[in-house]
Design an enzyme around this catalytic site. Sequence first.
Site, PDB file in Angstrom:
ATOM      1  CE1 TYR A  13      -4.423  -1.589   0.426  1.00 34.40           C
ATOM      2  CE2 TYR A  13      -3.028  -3.090   1.128  1.00 34.40           C
ATOM      3  CZ  TYR A  13      -4.294  -2.844   0.663  1.00 34.40           C
ATOM      4  OH  TYR A  13      -5.197  -3.691   0.646  1.00 34.40           O
ATOM      5  N   GLY A  15       4.770   1.189  -0.688  1.00 29.76           N
ATOM      6  CA  GLY A  15       5.669   1.265  -2.003  1.00 29.76           C
ATOM      7  C   GLY A  15       4.985   1.429  -3.250  1.00 29.76           C
ATOM      8  CB  THR A  92       1.788  -5.887  16.387  1.00 34.21           C
ATOM      9  OG1 THR A  92       1.304  -4.386  16.065  1.00 34.21           O
ATOM     10  CG2 THR A  92       2.009  -5.937  17.979  1.00 34.21           C
ATOM     11  CB  ALA A 221       5.043  11.950  17.451  1.00 36.82           C
ATOM     12  CB  ALA A 222       2.301  11.852  12.779  1.00 39.77           C
ATOM     13  CB  ALA A 267     -17.942  10.564  16.987  1.00 38.57           C
ATOM     14  CB  SER A 268     -15.861   6.672  13.692  1.00 36.58           C
ATOM     15  OG  SER A 268     -14.709   6.162  14.337  1.00 36.58           O
ATOM     16  CB  CYS A 275      -0.945   3.145  10.446  1.00 34.84           C
ATOM     17  SG  CYS A 275      -0.200   2.658   8.643  1.00 34.84           S
TER      18      CYS A 275
HETATM   19  P1  NAD Z   1       2.000  -4.163   2.861  1.00 30.33           P
HETATM   20  O1  NAD Z   1       2.071  -5.585   3.602  1.00 30.33           O
HETATM   21  O2  NAD Z   1       1.034  -3.771   1.982  1.00 30.33           O
HETATM   22  O3  NAD Z   1       3.360  -4.336   1.822  1.00 30.33           O
HETATM   23  C1  NAD Z   1       4.642  -4.731   2.416  1.00 30.33           C
HETATM   24  C2  NAD Z   1       5.187  -5.594   1.260  1.00 30.33           C
HETATM   25  O4  NAD Z   1       6.477  -5.814   1.215  1.00 30.33           O
HETATM   26  C3  NAD Z   1       4.607  -7.122   1.001  1.00 30.33           C
HETATM   27  O5  NAD Z   1       4.153  -7.286  -0.264  1.00 30.33           O
HETATM   28  C4  NAD Z   1       5.677  -7.970   1.234  1.00 30.33           C
HETATM   29  O6  NAD Z   1       5.382  -9.149   0.453  1.00 30.33           O
HETATM   30  C5  NAD Z   1       6.967  -7.156   0.832  1.00 30.33           C
HETATM   31  N1  NAD Z   1       8.126  -7.593   1.401  1.00 30.33           N
HETATM   32  C6  NAD Z   1       8.354  -8.141   2.754  1.00 30.33           C
HETATM   33  N2  NAD Z   1       9.700  -8.157   2.803  1.00 30.33           N
HETATM   34  C7  NAD Z   1      10.320  -8.112   1.466  1.00 30.33           C
HETATM   35  C8  NAD Z   1      11.609  -8.156   0.957  1.00 30.33           C
HETATM   36  N3  NAD Z   1      12.869  -8.550   1.987  1.00 30.33           N
HETATM   37  N4  NAD Z   1      11.967  -7.735  -0.302  1.00 30.33           N
HETATM   38  C9  NAD Z   1      10.696  -7.548  -1.031  1.00 30.33           C
HETATM   39  N5  NAD Z   1       9.459  -7.538  -0.729  1.00 30.33           N
HETATM   40  C10 NAD Z   1       9.159  -7.707   0.646  1.00 30.33           C
HETATM   41  O7  NAD Z   1       2.337  -3.038   3.840  1.00 30.33           O
HETATM   42  P2  NAD Z   1       1.996  -1.334   3.700  1.00 30.33           P
HETATM   43  O8  NAD Z   1       0.797  -1.120   3.978  1.00 30.33           O
HETATM   44  O9  NAD Z   1       2.518  -1.138   2.228  1.00 30.33           O
HETATM   45  O10 NAD Z   1       3.038  -0.911   4.724  1.00 30.33           O
HETATM   46  C11 NAD Z   1       4.533  -0.758   4.577  1.00 30.33           C
HETATM   47  C12 NAD Z   1       5.233   0.046   5.381  1.00 30.33           C
HETATM   48  O11 NAD Z   1       4.847   1.327   5.440  1.00 30.33           O
HETATM   49  C13 NAD Z   1       4.681  -0.140   7.095  1.00 30.33           C
HETATM   50  O12 NAD Z   1       5.918  -0.316   8.099  1.00 30.33           O
HETATM   51  C14 NAD Z   1       3.548   0.543   7.297  1.00 30.33           C
HETATM   52  O13 NAD Z   1       3.490   0.630   8.871  1.00 30.33           O
HETATM   53  C15 NAD Z   1       4.030   1.708   6.762  1.00 30.33           C
HETATM   54  N6  NAD Z   1       2.903   2.823   6.464  1.00 30.33           N
HETATM   55  C16 NAD Z   1       1.819   2.142   5.941  1.00 30.33           C
HETATM   56  C17 NAD Z   1       0.746   3.268   5.290  1.00 30.33           C
HETATM   57  C18 NAD Z   1      -0.486   2.635   4.864  1.00 30.33           C
HETATM   58  O14 NAD Z   1      -1.471   3.373   4.784  1.00 30.33           O
HETATM   59  N7  NAD Z   1      -0.584   1.435   4.580  1.00 30.33           N
HETATM   60  C19 NAD Z   1       1.015   4.584   5.585  1.00 30.33           C
HETATM   61  C20 NAD Z   1       2.462   5.038   6.048  1.00 30.33           C
HETATM   62  C21 NAD Z   1       3.217   4.221   6.496  1.00 30.33           C
HETATM   63  C1  UDX Z   2      -3.474   6.976   8.738  1.00 30.80           C
HETATM   64  C2  UDX Z   2      -2.550   8.372   8.878  1.00 30.80           C
HETATM   65  O1  UDX Z   2      -3.826   9.245   8.792  1.00 30.80           O
HETATM   66  C3  UDX Z   2      -1.901   8.557   7.596  1.00 30.80           C
HETATM   67  O2  UDX Z   2      -1.128   9.913   7.605  1.00 30.80           O
HETATM   68  C4  UDX Z   2      -0.473   7.450   7.979  1.00 30.80           C
HETATM   69  O3  UDX Z   2       0.516   7.595   7.143  1.00 30.80           O
HETATM   70  C5  UDX Z   2      -1.082   6.127   7.936  1.00 30.80           C
HETATM   71  O4  UDX Z   2      -2.312   5.853   8.740  1.00 30.80           O
HETATM   72  P1  UDX Z   2      -4.981   5.602   7.263  1.00 30.80           P
HETATM   73  O5  UDX Z   2      -4.848   4.680   8.468  1.00 30.80           O
HETATM   74  O6  UDX Z   2      -4.769   4.961   5.800  1.00 30.80           O
HETATM   75  O7  UDX Z   2      -3.961   6.648   7.469  1.00 30.80           O
HETATM   76  O8  UDX Z   2      -6.320   6.300   7.408  1.00 30.80           O
HETATM   77  P2  UDX Z   2      -6.954   7.471   8.157  1.00 30.80           P
HETATM   78  O9  UDX Z   2      -7.651   8.455   7.387  1.00 30.80           O
HETATM   79  O10 UDX Z   2      -5.976   7.870   9.042  1.00 30.80           O
HETATM   80  O11 UDX Z   2      -8.090   6.692   9.170  1.00 30.80           O
HETATM   81  C6  UDX Z   2      -7.878   5.774   9.926  1.00 30.80           C
HETATM   82  C7  UDX Z   2      -9.116   5.253  10.661  1.00 30.80           C
HETATM   83  O12 UDX Z   2      -9.694   6.518  11.599  1.00 30.80           O
HETATM   84  C8  UDX Z   2     -10.160   4.992  10.064  1.00 30.80           C
HETATM   85  O13 UDX Z   2     -10.955   3.552  10.370  1.00 30.80           O
HETATM   86  C9  UDX Z   2     -10.861   6.109   9.942  1.00 30.80           C
HETATM   87  O14 UDX Z   2     -12.441   5.691   9.454  1.00 30.80           O
HETATM   88  C10 UDX Z   2     -11.035   6.563  11.320  1.00 30.80           C
HETATM   89  N1  UDX Z   2     -11.248   7.950  11.471  1.00 30.80           N
HETATM   90  C11 UDX Z   2     -10.586   8.752  10.962  1.00 30.80           C
HETATM   91  C12 UDX Z   2     -12.387   8.316  12.326  1.00 30.80           C
HETATM   92  O15 UDX Z   2     -12.844   7.538  13.075  1.00 30.80           O
HETATM   93  N2  UDX Z   2     -12.644   9.649  12.472  1.00 30.80           N
HETATM   94  C13 UDX Z   2     -12.064  10.670  11.978  1.00 30.80           C
HETATM   95  O16 UDX Z   2     -12.452  11.924  12.033  1.00 30.80           O
HETATM   96  C14 UDX Z   2     -10.913  10.183  11.350  1.00 30.80           C
END
Ligand code: NAD
Ligand code: UDX
Length: 479
Positions: A13, A15, A92, A221-222, A267-268, A275
Amino acid sequence: MVIEKICCLGAGYVGGPTCSVIAWKCPDIKVTVCDKSIERINQWNSDKLPIYEPGLDEVVKECRGKNLFFSTDIANSIQEADLIFISVNTPTKTIGNGKGRAADLKYIEGAARMIADLATSNKIVVEKSTVPVKAAEIIMKILRANTKPGVEYQILSNPEFLAEGTAIVDLVESERVLIGGEDTPEGQKAVQALCWVYEHWIPAKNILTTNTWSSELSKLAANAFLAQRISSINSLSAVCEATGADVSEVARAVGRDSRIGPKFLEASIGFGGSCFQKDILNLIYLSECLNLPEVAAYWQQVVSFNDYQKNRFTRKVIESLFNTVSDKKIAILGFSFKKNTGDTRESPAICVSKTLLDEGAKLHIYDPKVETDQIYYELTHPQVTNEPEVVRKNIEIHNSAYSAVTGAHALVLCTEWDEFKELDFKKIYNVMMKPAYIFDGRKILDHEALINIGFHVQTIGKRLSRTGSIRAQGSQTLP
Ligand code: NAD
Ligand code: UDX
């Protein structure tokens, strides 16, 4: 230092969308996104991308095969890259030390070892995944302990702030890009090289540079701050329901204070997504390890309250249905953790569904973007049930809201998809069992109109008139 080739480890999600936007905005850079999952890479190379994200298809179509590539040839991609993003998952831990709280860094370590094994020239290695403070030190130790002669590494922290459902807009119009690096001339050169990549489309004033540890902690923190806002407004939603105040009005009034601001006060039924919970648990574990139990307890309450909110909502559903849902058909509308994504990780709909299934309900589930197999996967997971076959018998997945609600005793709205606001509720009322109940876990429906149709309606943070009473059936003129 000029960046001509970028490699990203992890086509998830983060990359996938991040590197697609980099390729789109930097036509002079070749970007290769790698994953060890062949299936995921095949999907990225197909017409149906592995994730649903508004605007993503268009960006990928425009760049794929030109300067954007999805590949399982990790060795070659690492070798040719000047800069490597590590964008792997950091879930986790489920076993061992720190189980249930600490981040499992095995994929980060695996990625670092791959780079150490394969790199034959200097690399800037960028931590894009969300990690505990000082994780860059682990990457550094692995790389520097395995350095081949003549190969040098710089490690940067560049956490990602995109939210799912708005990832492309978030990436294109980033309020801030954060880059942390070592305070050495080489470290600062690497920081500048990554700044140059982002400066292709992000104004320089939005690019913040700092040291590595501050950058890592800022990401935790964010997310902790954002989740804390949701738990705060959700705590007030319970007060509103008990007093007759309306949480939307409270949020509107409170949000007018420019020091507080209006965003993120919806509220939800509770926050979900991959994350928030994971990153706060990570912060809690870090605080405990640093012998700061009061700090850990403060943030623990944000997560605990979220569990309370999800349970509070489900309890309300059961109590309203005469305290039994056994053998009752209940329609669940929305299964993703928020609208505009097919992602179900930590979706509150899972918790709601689990409790209703445990109480014997038959669930009829509809979500516009979540795949059927994914719903089965979530609800038959060992953490959810030890009787997967029973669960399979008690859930049915529908391809429209109308078929899911037919014959249902109650409609439980778990995700705020826009299309749910447009449903023909008169038609829905006609096909539901009576009394017909609606539980709006997202506060998106027109409750007065629903009550006028004849529904019993409950929502979050607002006491609605006539919600508890059973209305005389047949009192409505139906179309
Ligand atoms: P994801 O599970 O969707 O993707 C991770 C991918 O990495 C998987 O497809 C897995 O097969 C691959 N992978 C694992 N080890 C590997 C390796 N050695 N070489 C190549 N590929 C490998 O995870 P994501 O949601 O993209 O999250 C990735 C990171 O970004 C996490 O640390 C997450 O906390 C952070 N993050 C996620 C979001 C979000 O909205 N999903 C936002 C901000 C930060
Ligand atoms: C979050 C952060 O917003 C983003 O900056 C970070 O990089 C990854 O984690 P995400 O989890 O994709 O993003 O979605 P976000 O819009 O933050 O919503 C998270 C959850 O909170 C959802 O279940 C959403 O429905 C809920 N939410 C959000 C509420 O219940 N009330 C709100 O006012 C906002």
